[in-house]
Design an enzyme around this catalytic site. Structure first.
Site, mmCIF file in Angstrom:
data_model
loop_
_atom_site.group_PDB
_atom_site.id
_atom_site.type_symbol
_atom_site.label_atom_id
_atom_site.label_comp_id
_atom_site.label_asym_id
_atom_site.label_seq_id
_atom_site.Cartn_x
_atom_site.Cartn_y
_atom_site.Cartn_z
ATOM 1 N N GLY A 1 -60.603 -87.430 -172.931
ATOM 2 C CA GLY A 1 -62.035 -87.689 -173.260
ATOM 3 C C GLY A 1 -62.446 -87.620 -174.623
ATOM 4 C CB CYS B 1 -55.348 -87.951 -173.000
ATOM 5 S SG CYS B 1 -55.545 -87.605 -174.575
ATOM 6 C CG ASP C 1 -62.568 -84.786 -179.715
ATOM 7 O OD1 ASP C 1 -61.366 -85.031 -179.843
ATOM 8 O OD2 ASP C 1 -63.071 -85.364 -178.680
ATOM 9 C CB VAL D 1 -64.355 -111.985 -169.544
ATOM 10 C CG1 VAL D 1 -65.310 -111.637 -168.817
ATOM 11 C CG2 VAL D 1 -63.226 -112.644 -168.980
ATOM 12 C CB SER E 1 -68.595 -100.636 -171.699
ATOM 13 O OG SER E 1 -69.009 -101.279 -170.356
ATOM 14 N NE ARG F 1 -53.754 -87.365 -179.773
ATOM 15 C CZ ARG F 1 -53.707 -87.275 -181.237
ATOM 16 N NH1 ARG F 1 -52.418 -87.238 -181.672
ATOM 17 N NH2 ARG F 1 -55.023 -87.461 -181.817
ATOM 18 C CG LEU F 2 -55.753 -94.061 -176.303
ATOM 19 C CD1 LEU F 2 -54.345 -95.149 -176.688
ATOM 20 C CD2 LEU F 2 -56.769 -94.703 -175.621
ATOM 21 C CB ALA F 3 -53.624 -90.983 -181.208
ATOM 22 C CB VAL F 4 -59.079 -92.099 -179.885
ATOM 23 C CG1 VAL F 4 -60.720 -92.471 -180.569
ATOM 24 C CG2 VAL F 4 -58.909 -92.971 -178.919
#
Length: 617
Positions: A78, A2, A102, A291, A376, A50-53
């Site tokens: 995070g 987020c 979380d 890539v 990553s 918010r990026l909902a995960v």
């Protein structure tokens, strides 16, 4: 994942300032495309994108708990990978939960342990907690600095945000670049503390910052620990495999589609192989992404950072682990698209790495169509000793940041392909970059702790490792965070897990290279999981297009900038340098020229976006 922001003012009534916190929050819409929220009380205003995960329905923020002494509210960016264990412990202590997120675990963990919750978290995070019981704000940043967190001290409190743009949107602080800010843009050494913007500082990794009416205090809760390593070779290899397996397992937890970045190098291939094994046990298939550039094979020229083409190795790993593999092929002609450059510069809040940033942005944008989370292999080279300077005698003997061994004048890093810097001579003199870099090196080296019985060689390599893990890695973690969050993609970095970092950091150098190769321990820990070609592959960095037409496109853009007589960029950049750079034959141009032009064009767009005041005298 987020974006967070906020304002604490002990002398004002912020219930009248809803519009301001909304504007600050709106600057981070890309970091959190799924939802927006604010929470305002008399002396505090918090904002969240918010990026909902995890727990898509229940994890909305700002999240609050009402206590007998007042409200406790939190905004959080995070992931806490150990939230299930912490939740169980808190439940055993009588806490009840209304969500499965979380976020709620971290908030209720604060109610139980105060800011000592920082020591208990395993993950990547930047969070802010307003505690009405004590009239204070607590800011916490993760140990490795994976997630960014900036702040500005005001006369009666603080402004903070995941990115400087959130602070600048408040209006109290005018965007300004002074000599110190320019110096930070020029010195590629992973600077601590501040930012290119005058008055905006960073919360340091592993730090708790507490804001009270009496002022701001900070506490370091974590730093790289120096400990004796007592495991033998085989035990060390097995322990690394065990730790990395655990890291990957924890970081596969997600309620949204997840993938793995796969270059075909040892690091990303290790993550992909472990992720595939664990998902296969649950009858799931891992997604992998790599890539490539159109016509790269025809234009490729190896150097000491990029030694070979990735695509064949990535394909071999994908076949072995049976992943659902996608190659994202980029068109070099798109790399200098004006809208793309502006989006990248806006995401960075400063000049970046030109084509390397633009291509990463496009890669992440493509991945985002099929996944919301990606793992990553970032920081394995810093941790296990993969970069060429770990194995180069001149770099090992160099009394300075080892990655600068080939650019000892430190003028815009290594940028002097035309025999002089793009920066105007008077600014270079005032910046005193060689002295500044030497001072920064002395400060960084002084923080390294050694064992009493370490040999001179082990002390030297410990220092090099420490510099890489506390300084060099910062630029790459920040780049990955900014480019991924600019398109709403969460990137996780298992090699930055603090348990793995603490263990491997203390392995003696002779053991880290026991087979005469770089990254011996990781290589042997994963050799049964990977193709022999990948296990034996030499380190190769993130690719670029190597297309002369890209340099030509940059030169054309430079000529357009030169046509503007009063362009603000020439208050910093030497116009005659720009003229010479724009006239070079692209086919015969020095290898680094496109990077230099890129930096200048980034600076140009930065000035157009933010219209900063320049105070360089």
């Amino acid at each position: 994942m987020c974006g967070i922001t906020g304002w604490v003012s002990y002398d004002r009534d912020l219930t009248r300032e809803h519009e301001v916190i909304h504007e600050m929050t709106a600057t981070m819409a890309n970091r959190g495309p799924d939802a927006s929220g604010t929470w305002v009380r008399r002396h505090v205003a918090l904002g969240h994108r918010r990026l909902a995960v995890i727990d898509l329905a229940g994890g909305a923020q700002p999240m609050t708990v009402e206590t007998a002494g007042g409200a406790v509210a939190m905004v959080y960016s995070g992931e806490a990978y150990n939230f299930k264990e912490l939740r169980a412990e808190l439940q055993s202590r009588g806490y009840r939960f209304r969500t499965s997120s979380d976020t709620e675990v971290v908030l209720r963990g604060y109610l139980e342990w105060g800011d000592n919750i920082a020591e208990r978290l395993n993950g990547m995070y930047a969070l802010a907690i307003w505690d009405e019981r004590d009239n204070k704000l607590v800011l916490i940043r993760d140990r490795m600095g994976i997630k960014p967190l900036y702040y500005h001290r005001t006369n009666d409190g603080v402004l903070f945000g995941s990115e400087p743009k959130a602070i600048l949107a408040h209006g109290l602080l005018e965007p300004a670049v002074d000599a110190a800010g320019l110096r930070r843009m020029l010195a590629p050494i992973g600077l601590t503390g501040g930012s290119p913007w005058k008055g905006i500082e960073q919360v340091e990794p592993g730090t708790v910052l507490t804001v009270r009416p009496s002022g701001i205090s900070e506490r370091t809760y974590w730093r790289l620990p120096t400990r004796p390593h007592q495991d033998d070779r085989q035990t060390t290899v097995e322990r690394v495999r065990e730790l990395l397996t655990d890291c990957v397992s924890r970081q596969l937890v997600s309620d949204v589609p997840l993938g793995v970045l796969l270059s075909g190098g040892l690091d990303s291939s290790s993550i992909a192989a472990l992720a595939a094994s664990q998902l296969r046990a649950h009858e799931e298939q891992v997604r992998t992404f790599s890539v490539d550039f159109a016509n790269l094979a025809e234009n490729f020229a190896p150097n000491n950072m990029v030694r070979g083409l990735d695509t064949p190795y990535a394909a071999e790993v994908a076949t072995l682990v049976r992943s659902e593999h996608q190659i994202v092929t980029l068109d070099p002609a798109r790399m200098d698209d004006r809208d793309l450059r502006r989006a990248v510069v806006a995401a960075r809040d400063m000049p970046g790495l030109g084509e390397l940033d633009a291509s990463l942005y496009l890669l992440f944008a493509s991945i985002r169509k099929r996944a919301t989370v990606a793992l990553s292999g970032e920081s394995a080279d810093e941790l296990f000793g993969g970069y060429f300077w770990f194995h180069d005698e001149a770099a090992r003997a160099f009394d300075g940041f080892p990655w600068l061994v080939t650019s000892r004048d430190h003028s815009l890093g290594r940028y002097r392909s035309l025999g002089r810097s793009p920066i105007r001579a008077e600014h270079l003199r005032r910046a005193e970059l060689p002295a500044f870099v030497a001072e920064q090196y002395a400060e960084a080296a002084a923080t390294v702790e050694y064992l009493e019985d370490e040999s001179p060689e082990d002390r030297r390599m410990r220092r090099m490792s420490h510099l890489c893990m506390t300084r060099y890695v910062r630029e790459w973690l920040d780049r990955k965070d900014r480019m991924s969050m600019a398109v709403g993609l969460e990137v996780r970095v298992p090699f930055c897990d603090n348990h793995l970092v603490e263990y491997v950091y203390n392995v003696p150098w002779s053991l880290k290279t026991f087979d005469g190769r770089e990254k011996s321990i990781l290589r042997h820990a994963m050799k049964d999981k990977l193709p022999a070609s990948v296990v034996g592959r030499v380190k190769s960095g993130y690719p670029s297009s190597h297309d002369p037409m890209y340099t030509a496109a940059l030169q054309q853009r430079a000529k357009e900038v030169l046509a503007g007589e009063d362009d603000a960029v020439f208050a910093v950049v030497d116009r005659s340098w720009m003229e010479e750079a724009s006239r070079c034959d692209p086919s015969d141009a020095p290898a680094m020229l496109s990077e230099e032009i890129n930096w200048v064009l980034d600076l140009h767009d930065l000035f157009e976006l933010y219209r900063p005041t320049l105070a360089l005298d």
